[in-house]
Scaffold this motif. Structure first.
Motif, PDB file in Angstrom:
ATOM      1  N   ARG A 142      33.862  19.717   7.179  1.00 42.03           N
ATOM      2  CA  ARG A 142      32.872  20.165   8.168  1.00 42.03           C
ATOM      3  C   ARG A 142      32.216  21.483   7.725  1.00 42.03           C
ATOM      4  NH1 ARG A 142      34.167  18.356  13.633  1.00 42.03           N
ATOM      5  NH2 ARG A 142      33.910  16.084  13.553  1.00 42.03           N
ATOM      6  N   VAL A 146      35.659  13.197   6.409  1.00 40.51           N
ATOM      7  CA  VAL A 146      34.500  14.077   6.607  1.00 40.51           C
ATOM      8  C   VAL A 146      34.582  14.823   7.931  1.00 40.51           C
ATOM      9  CG1 VAL A 146      32.867  12.861   5.117  1.00 40.51           C
ATOM     10  CG2 VAL A 146      33.181  12.107   7.487  1.00 40.51           C
ATOM     11  N   ALA A 147      35.486  14.387   8.838  1.00 42.92           N
ATOM     12  CA  ALA A 147      35.666  15.086  10.109  1.00 42.92           C
ATOM     13  C   ALA A 147      36.720  16.180  10.007  1.00 42.92           C
ATOM     14  CB  ALA A 147      36.054  14.093  11.215  1.00 42.92           C
ATOM     15  N   ASP A 149      27.059  11.998   3.074  1.00 42.33           N
ATOM     16  CA  ASP A 149      27.825  13.202   3.399  1.00 42.33           C
ATOM     17  C   ASP A 149      29.076  13.315   2.529  1.00 42.33           C
ATOM     18  OD1 ASP A 149      26.032  14.000   5.265  1.00 42.33           O
ATOM     19  OD2 ASP A 149      27.217  13.426   7.020  1.00 42.33           O
ATOM     20  N   LEU A 178      29.702  20.704   5.054  1.00 40.00           N
ATOM     21  CA  LEU A 178      28.490  20.046   5.554  1.00 40.00           C
ATOM     22  C   LEU A 178      27.589  21.006   6.324  1.00 40.00           C
ATOM     23  CD1 LEU A 178      30.011  16.612   6.681  1.00 40.00           C
ATOM     24  CD2 LEU A 178      28.570  17.077   4.680  1.00 40.00           C
ATOM     25  N   ARG A 179      28.177  22.067   6.873  1.00 40.16           N
ATOM     26  CA  ARG A 179      27.299  23.053   7.540  1.00 40.16           C
ATOM     27  C   ARG A 179      26.856  24.157   6.577  1.00 40.16           C
ATOM     28  NH1 ARG A 179      32.358  24.365  10.236  1.00 40.16           N
ATOM     29  NH2 ARG A 179      33.082  26.425   9.539  1.00 40.16           N
ATOM     30  N   ALA A 214      34.877  20.200  19.842  1.00 42.21           N
ATOM     31  CA  ALA A 214      34.482  19.972  18.439  1.00 42.21           C
ATOM     32  C   ALA A 214      35.715  20.071  17.540  1.00 42.21           C
ATOM     33  CB  ALA A 214      33.422  20.993  18.027  1.00 42.21           C
ATOM     34  N   THR A 248      38.648  19.017  14.756  1.00 38.58           N
ATOM     35  CA  THR A 248      38.586  18.468  13.400  1.00 38.58           C
ATOM     36  C   THR A 248      39.869  17.694  13.092  1.00 38.58           C
ATOM     37  OG1 THR A 248      39.463  20.545  12.515  1.00 38.58           O
ATOM     38  CG2 THR A 248      37.067  20.289  12.562  1.00 38.58           C
ATOM     39  N   ASP A 299      38.350  19.909   8.836  1.00 41.17           N
ATOM     40  CA  ASP A 299      37.785  21.257   8.962  1.00 41.17           C
ATOM     41  C   ASP A 299      37.106  21.708   7.671  1.00 41.17           C
ATOM     42  OD1 ASP A 299      37.693  23.658  10.804  1.00 41.17           O
ATOM     43  OD2 ASP A 299      38.592  24.585   9.027  1.00 41.17           O
ATOM     44  N   VAL A 354      30.573  16.367   0.140  1.00 41.68           N
ATOM     45  CA  VAL A 354      31.927  16.898   0.348  1.00 41.68           C
ATOM     46  C   VAL A 354      32.730  16.795  -0.940  1.00 41.68           C
ATOM     47  CG1 VAL A 354      34.118  16.502   1.546  1.00 41.68           C
ATOM     48  CG2 VAL A 354      31.963  16.485   2.834  1.00 41.68           C
TER      49      VAL A 354
END
Length: 736
Positions: free
Chosen positions: A86, A80-81, A123, A89-90, A26, A28, A83, A127
């Motif tokens: 991410r 958006v990928a 998304d 988004l969580r 996973a 980033t 760190d 962000v």
């Protein structure tokens, strides 16, 4: 255009050496840009470490490594990928803010930016809102960017097809990897300002970042490694001179005129700063020979050097075959010498291992090469991605001629059946249009078959590395490596050297100490066999076409073999009838000027070699060999402006600014203007086809040696040839 050197790196969630499925894959994204030379060195280190130590699905660094190598870099938070996005988004805003503050402190004020993007994705809106909040709370600046995967908006479909090719999916696969829309193109300033009209400073910052990135590559400055002198030796120049003197005595004995040429070459090598280069090459070739690893007699223009011959780098006498040092190393056009070496295929790796041991694993790397989408492959790949029936793709692909570097456009022009299909069949039309767009694009990476780079400092100080089969490989191609002034060597594998070695080992059982290199090079029976066309298994002369030429030309010496090897290529093939006719009927040969006779006599009045073009310039017009080689290169590349300027100098001469003569010119040397014009025009037509005689001479020697073995020791030679062929397939090797 001033480039900004950078990389989108992948960051491991834990340590870069951790590899637990479902956790450590996973990774980033993070953007790193080189602000200066320090930044470039750090980026090279990070990217190389990502491949060498952190690879797990992707090359990965970790936060710990980044903290040690952040100097000289500007960092952007990523798409958006990244760190930070991410974490947003969580739902963990505090973690996102903490990471942003950490990066701000790490890179320093003005060197870290929160990256705003807007590809009309839900998304991204979440962000952006969080990044703006972090910006307000911390003062970390913003930068507006677009995630660019293709240049123009209409290229989105092409990129979609390429994604299908990469992932093995088809355009009609419902769950395939695909982009959400067609917004991932290189947008104009106006488009970006419209997208981010509420954040004009974020757009302005992109220019500020660009203005602060000052790193650029330095070309033309060499970074040669120092040769590690043996114990007791303190000066590389003196050691090279000593080795050459020793080799000269062995090769030439007492020949003052050749000694003069050796001294000239040594002076040029010293002046150009290549003493260590020659010592390095001489050393690893000497190691190979000491370990009984077969080495070729030469390859390329290096065979034109007396220094190379005296050092044992080559085994072809340049004086005997009228080969020129200036064709190899031109004092009037300073560039890195290029000594390519053929080794036995099976033991080539041992020589590379020796170089690695001597100079250090971090100072030696092999060189990457990029496989590209050739015409037929592009058609088949696109056909699969577009879900076009296999039979259709196969039919279309097979209509493209099997020729090196053939293009789809060229095939459409030449093959009427393919053109008819393209014009009447809509599916074929779409297939070929798409294939033309991706034709020539990089498809995969691999290790160059021969290229090895050796550096004075660790390789990673100059270029980033990746890994291929557990071996470090430069991420820059051979051309870029040379332009950066790094020492590139070609360690080539030549199967025929293995064949010769196997044959010699068998022959030595009944004829102790036999070496084909010690055999006479003028055996009439061997040439009779070659001229008869019985050349199956003879290096360079196996093909049906070559056998026809060799039978027509009836060679009697290695000099004749050199000519045939040089002529049997696309282009100069059209001169073969003229060469054969003149060879059979020397009374028909005519020369434009008597001075040409001693230059073209070995090729029966034909200009076959690049060295002959150089010699004509020197002897008819008074050129230096260095300048003659420069003009020869211009002719071969059809540089018309240079050629027309040199025509004037060739005929009428050239004076320096101080009035002294640089080039006498043909007229001053007794050649009338009309004859000089005619000779110059003929050289122009031949120069684009003329071959490097040094290379042909070395390969003619290998060809003669294989022919000698076949004639005098047919059982051993053919057994060695068969053994070598069998070793190329694993099943046959196991059976053997």
């Amino acid at each position: 255009i001033r480039p900004i050197i950078g990389c989108e790196v992948y960051v491991a969630p834990r340590g870069m050496t951790d590899r637990v499925h479902g956790v450590d894959d996973a990774y980033t994204h993070l953007i790193l840009l080189c602000r200066d030379e320090t930044g470039y060195h750090n980026l090279c280190y990070l990217v190389s470490a990502a491949f060498e130590r952190g690879f797990y699905g992707k090359p990965r660094i970790d936060w710990s490594l980044l903290h040690k190598h952040a100097d000289g870099l500007i960092c952007l938070s990523g798409c958006v990928a990244g760190d930070i996005p991410r974490a947003v988004l969580r739902g963990d805003y505090e973690a996102a803010k903490a990471r942003a503050v950490e990066l701000q402190e790490l890179f320093g004020e003005g060197n870290f930016y929160l990256e705003l993007q807007n590809h009309h994705m839900t998304d991204e809106a979440r962000v952006r809102a969080a990044l703006l909040r972090i910006h307000r709370e911390t003062g970390i600046p913003l930068a507006a960017t677009n995630d660019v995967h293709y240049i123009k908006k209409q290229d989105a479909y092409d990129q979609d097809v390429l994604l299908c090719i990469q992932t093995g999916q088809t355009l009609d696969s419902p769950d395939r990897l695909r982009f959400p829309n067609d917004e991932f193109y290189l947008k104009s300033e106006a488009e970006m300002r419209a997208l981010f009209d509420e954040y004009p400073d974020a757009v302005e910052n992109t220019q500020r970042i660009a203005d602060r990135c000052h790193f650029d590559f330095t070309f033309g400055h060499y970074h040669l490694p120092r040769f590690l002198l043996p114990e007791g030796e303190t000066d590389a120049d003196a050691y090279l001179t000593k080795l050459c003197a020793r080799g000269f005595e062995k090769r030439y004995g007492d020949r003052p005129e050749v000694r003069k040429r050796l001294d000239y070459e040594l002076n040029m090598i010293r002046r150009m700063g290549f003493v260590d280069y020659f010592l390095i090459v001489s050393d690893f070739i000497g190691y190979a020979k000491a370990q009984h690893i077969p080495v070729g007699p030469g390859r390329g223009s290096a065979a034109g050097s007396v220094v190379s011959y005296c050092l044992g780098i080559t085994d072809v006498d340049p004086v005997q075959y009228n080969l020129y040092f200036e064709r190899f190393l031109n004092p009037e056009r300073v560039s890195m010498p290029d000594i390519d070496v053929d080794f036995c295929v099976q033991r080539r790796g041992e020589v590379i291992d020796y170089v690695i041991r001597k100079y250090g694993a971090d100072h030696v790397a092999q060189i990457v090469t990029f496989g590209t989408m050739a015409a037929r492959l592009a058609i088949r790949d696109v056909g699969r991605a577009m879900a076009i029936p296999y039979t259709t793709c196969d039919t279309v692909a097979k209509l493209v001629p099997m020729e090196l570097d053939i293009t789809i456009d060229a095939a459409l022009e030449r093959v009427s059946e393919l053109r008819d299909l393209y014009e009447r069949d809509k599916q074929v039309h779409e297939l070929l249009d798409m294939a033309r767009k991706i034709e020539g694009m990089p498809r995969h990476t691999s290790t160059h078959a021969a290229g090895v780079v050796i550096t004075d400092r660790p390789v990673v100080d100059y270029v980033p590395l990746s890994m291929n089969d557990d071996s470090p490989v430069t991420q820059y191609t051979m051309t870029a490596i040379e332009q950066l002034g790094l020492l590139k060597m070609d360690f080539l594998g030549l199967r025929n050297l293995s064949v010769i070695d196997h044959a010699e080992q068998m022959i030595a059982k009944h004829t102790p100490g036999f070496k084909v290199e010690n055999a006479p090079d003028n055996d009439p029976d061997v040439f009779k066999m070659i001229a008869s066309g019985a050349t199956e298994g003879v290096f360079q002369f196996e093909s049906a076409g070559m056998r026809r030429v060799i039978m027509q030309s009836d060679p009697k010496s290695i000099e004749d073999l050199i000519a045939v090897i040089s002529l049997y290529r696309p282009g100069p093939m059209k001169f073969i009838p003229m060469y054969v006719e003149n060879r059979k009927h020397p009374d028909k040969i005519t020369y434009r000027h008597p001075r040409l006779s001693k230059i073209l006599d070995v090729t029966y009045g034909c200009i076959i070699y690049q060295e002959q073009v150089m010699r004509i310039f020197r002897e008819l017009a008074g050129y230096s060999l260095g300048r003659a080689d420069i003009v020869r290169r211009a002719m071969s590349k059809k540089k018309h402006d240079v050629m027309e300027q040199e025509r004037e100098y060739f005929i009428h001469g050239l004076k320096r600014e101080d009035g002294t003569v640089e080039i006498e010119g043909c007229i001053a040397r007794g050649v009338d203007e009309q004859t000089a014009e005619t000779i110059y025009d003929e050289m122009k037509s031949f120069a684009s086809y003329a071959f490097n005689k040094s290379h042909a001479a070395a390969y003619a020697v290998v060809a003669y040696r294989t022919a000698y073995l076949k004639y005098h020791y047919p059982k051993e030679y053919m057994a060695a040839l068969l053994t070598s062929c069998l070793l190329y397939t694993s099943d046959a090797a196991d059976e053997l």
